[in-house]
Scaffold this active site. Structure first.
Site, PDB file in Angstrom:
ATOM      1  N   ASP A 164       0.884  -1.169   0.000  1.00 53.79           N
ATOM      2  CA  ASP A 164       0.000   0.000   0.000  1.00 53.79           C
ATOM      3  C   ASP A 164       0.921   1.218   0.000  1.00 53.79           C
ATOM      4  OD1 ASP A 164      -1.684   2.090   0.550  1.00 53.79           O
ATOM      5  OD2 ASP A 164      -2.374   1.323   2.486  1.00 53.79           O
TER       6      ASP A 164
ATOM      7  N   LYS B 116       2.990  11.269  -3.304  1.00 54.67           N
ATOM      8  CA  LYS B 116       1.963  10.572  -4.084  1.00 54.67           C
ATOM      9  C   LYS B 116       1.019  11.563  -4.780  1.00 54.67           C
ATOM     10  CE  LYS B 116      -1.655   7.059  -3.398  1.00 54.67           C
ATOM     11  NZ  LYS B 116      -2.222   6.113  -2.416  1.00 54.67           N
TER      12      LYS B 116
ATOM     13  N   GLU C 164      -7.300   0.506  -4.562  1.00 54.28           N
ATOM     14  CA  GLU C 164      -7.320   0.433  -3.098  1.00 54.28           C
ATOM     15  C   GLU C 164      -8.661  -0.054  -2.534  1.00 54.28           C
ATOM     16  OE1 GLU C 164      -5.965   4.353  -2.116  1.00 54.28           O
ATOM     17  OE2 GLU C 164      -3.944   3.931  -2.837  1.00 54.28           O
TER      18      GLU C 164
ATOM     19  N   ASP D 186     -12.715   5.856   2.765  1.00 58.08           N
ATOM     20  CA  ASP D 186     -11.262   5.863   3.002  1.00 58.08           C
ATOM     21  C   ASP D 186     -10.791   7.276   3.351  1.00 58.08           C
ATOM     22  OD1 ASP D 186      -8.518   5.842   2.871  1.00 58.08           O
ATOM     23  OD2 ASP D 186      -8.382   4.754   0.980  1.00 58.08           O
TER      24      ASP D 186
END
Ligand code: AMP
Length: 633
Positions: free
Chosen positions: A25, A87, A196, A218
């Site tokens: 992850d 990211k 994800e 999330d």
């Protein structure tokens, strides 16, 4: 994202036959690596027993010297060489990146703001200045992935067969390609990229449960994502996704920090003590998930330290707005999918910030059912990825295993006359897949065709993301409309696209692997297209200009609406400066000078960066108005 069931889970193979595979992850704030041992998925810790690896890299002139906790610890002393939250910039151009940075507060993410000031575009990609030279987000991410690979190899005692790396469901081709490149650079064999939310669903074994529709909520450190997945006949299909790329647990730290500042009138803190206070606020926030009260130490200017107490109720009041803010994309995702709450069979919580009780309560109140929280929300994505990696590595290759299939996140197509889009592969098509469509010439005697590959859901090419532009030569001269050019789009298991064009009367054929624009230099295009395609410098320049124009329009529009709403927050000088840069950009927008346009976009983006921060602070202050330090010290 979809999962196709081809069989049931089998026994794990004998240890000596076990092929070492991991799930990774790669998160905005933290990254993790997990594997399946003796049929049980587990997250791998470092030598100090820590599971999470902060997604932070520190550079010296010799290169990356620290990654993770140690890099994070250097952030306050050496912020310019400590890169966090990279990211957000994966697969992005500079203007995208500036937009990301403008939505951020300045000191929460170490080098993020300063990186952007120091960023440049090389071959279409963002580069960040460090003591070791300019680094791309791909290179920086590779440092994080390398540490995770080493951790896994030393723990498992051998070389890895491969890894499944997760990406947000909304990541486009460029962002997926960038992630894959980073993994390769780190020496990892990428078995596949996995969305994800699907990984989280796999971790909970939803793929083994009854069919139904699931919501994956999330809330990570810097981003919020909501995905609505439908499990039907063994396939997980993404019905809709949504979220807020500038909303996460960090904003709760910031809200608490603002509250502390408002209580204590701490206006003149050094950048170091600001950072220290922000970290203390983060600690307090995390404690308040399990305790009713926490204490925040404050270094005073006279050298003494005070402590400010905050209780859970106060923290929840301060941050309720942020929780409420997450529900807007949730409602939208439900609307987009045409669903009501009664349609949702289960809700999966992902991301460390979902430990906050008021977040869980809000989700439960909305969906009218308690969310699934049994698996550590920090680990759930890595665990799902590990389960998938284990299957792909062949450790469960009995005939009853599950095979997972992704879907294309955004529609893919070509631009046709008038700047319109012809979709070739529709969003949510299962991959790998291939679709073809015939096109023809527009003019008599036309011997070449310019093909513009785009990605997106809008009707006009200018509103979609440009992936590549190339030419097919060698079409025999014919009357307009007589030629038949078959264009085939093929998407492989990782969501990467290959476009083939075939002129059917002569058999002239050519193919291009669409490496999306983040790393696509003119030179690379020429090389890729040399067999049959010839790239055109003029076309590339036109594309660059068109892209700058679209970005300029977006920025002009955003600045105008911000000024309309909040110009009262600015001093006269700041307002003048923004107006001057805005007028300049509007003027340059009328010209065909891509370079000047790029520069004008950059300067306006810089001039408005502070405005964005002020607007955000004002919103938080507004929420905190009326509180007094003496009440709580
Ligand atoms: P992630 O990106 O999923 O690793 O999430 C990181 C975010 O989760 C950060 O903002 C953390 O401060 C937050 N977080 C981690 N643990 C807790 C906790 N116990 N309570 C509240 N937030 C937490």
């Amino acid at each position: 994202m979809a999962l196709l069931q081809i069989s049931e889970p089998g026994e794990s193979t004998a240890p000596h036959q076990h092929r070492l595979a991991v799930g990774i992850d790669l998160g905005t704030t933290n990254s993790l690596v997990a594997t399946v041992r003796n049929s049980i998925p587990c997250v791998l810790a470092d030598a100090a027993g820590r599971n999470l690896l902060p997604s932070v890299v520190h550079y010296t002139s010799k290169g990356a010297d620290l990654v993770g906790h140690e890099a994070l610890a250097r952030a306050s002393q050496d912020p310019y060489n400590t890169i966090a939250s990279v990211k957000r910039f994966m697969g992005r151009g500079l203007v995208d990146a500036q937009a990301v940075a403008a939505g951020q507060y300045l000191f929460a993410t170490m080098n993020q703001a300063s990186s952007i000031e120091n960023a440049s575009v090389q071959e279409g990609a963002v580069k960040i200045k460090t003591a070791a030279g300019e680094k791309s987000p791909v290179e920086i991410s590779a440092e994080i992935l390398r540490i995770l690979r080493q951790r896994a190899e030393s723990f498992l005692g051998g070389d890895l067969v491969g890894a499944v790396v997760t990406v947000p469901a909304y990541f486009d081709e460029a962002q997926r390609q960038a992630t894959k490149d980073a993994a390769r650079l780190a020496g990892l064999n990428v078995l596949r990229l996995l969305n994800e939310p699907t990984a989280a669903a796999i971790a909970y074994g939803l793929d083994n449960k009854a069919e139904g529709i699931y919501a994956i909520y999330d809330l990570g450190g810097g981003t919020f994502d909501i995905s609505i997945l439908k499990l039907s006949k063994g396939i997980f299909e993404v019905l809709s996704t949504g979220g807020d790329s500038a909303l996460g647990g960090d904003d709760f730290d910031k809200a608490l920090y603002e509250w502390v500042c408002a209580q204590t009138a701490l206006d003149h803190l050094t950048p170091q003590s600001l950072r220290a206070l922000l970290i203390s606020c983060k600690d307090a926030k995390e404690k308040l998930s399990s305790q009713q009260q926490a204490f925040i130490p404050i270094a005073k200017t006279d050298g003494t330290t005070a402590e400010i107490a905050v209780d859970r109720q106060t923290f929840q009041t301060i941050t309720q707005l942020l929780v409420t803010k997450t529900m807007k994309p949730v409602r939208k995702a439900m609307r987009d999918a045409g669903l009501t709450v009664a349609d949702i069979k289960g809700v999966v919580m992902v991301g460390g910030a979902t430990r906050m009780p008021h977040v869980r309560e809000a989700v439960e109140a909305f969906f009218k059912q308690p969310p699934l929280t049994d698996i550590d929300p920090d680990q759930v994505v890595a665990i799902g990825a590990a389960i998938q990696a284990n299957a792909l590595a062949g450790n469960k290759s009995h005939e009853h295993d599950w095979l997972l299939l992704d879907v294309v996140a955004l529609s893919l197509g070509v631009e046709t006359m008038g700047g319109l889009i012809e979709r070739i592969i529709n969003r949510n098509s299962s991959i790998p897949c291939a679709m073809a469509q015939d096109f023809t010439t527009f003019q008599d005697g036309q011997t070449a065709m310019s093909i513009h590959v785009v990605q997106g859901e809008r009707e006009l090419a200018k509103d979609c993301r440009s992936l590549a532009r190339f030419e097919l030569h060698g079409i025999p001269p014919m009357p307009a409309g007589a030629a038949r050019i078959r264009i085939t789009f093929q998407v492989d298991a990782d969501g990467l696209l290959t476009v083939t064009a075939l002129e059917q009367t002569t058999g002239v054929q050519a193919q291009v692997n669409v490496k999306p624009s983040y790393g696509l230099s003119d030179q690379e295009i020429t090389r890729i297209l040399q067999d049959g395609f010839a790239s055109s410098q003029t076309d590339m320049a036109a594309r660059a200009l068109a892209e700058q124009q679209v970005d300029a329009d977006r920025l002009i529009q955003a600045t105008r609406s911000a000024l309309q709403a909040d110009s009262n927050l600015l001093s006269k000088e700041e307002l003048n400066s923004i107006h001057t840069h805005l007028q300049h950009l509007i003027a340059v927008r009328q010209t065909a000078d891509a370079l000047a346009l790029k520069q004008a976009i950059k300067t306006l983006a810089q001039a408005t960066e502070n405005f964005a921060a002020i607007r955000m602070n004002a919103a938080v202050r507004h929420a905190l108005a009326g509180r007094n330090v003496n009440e709580i010290i």
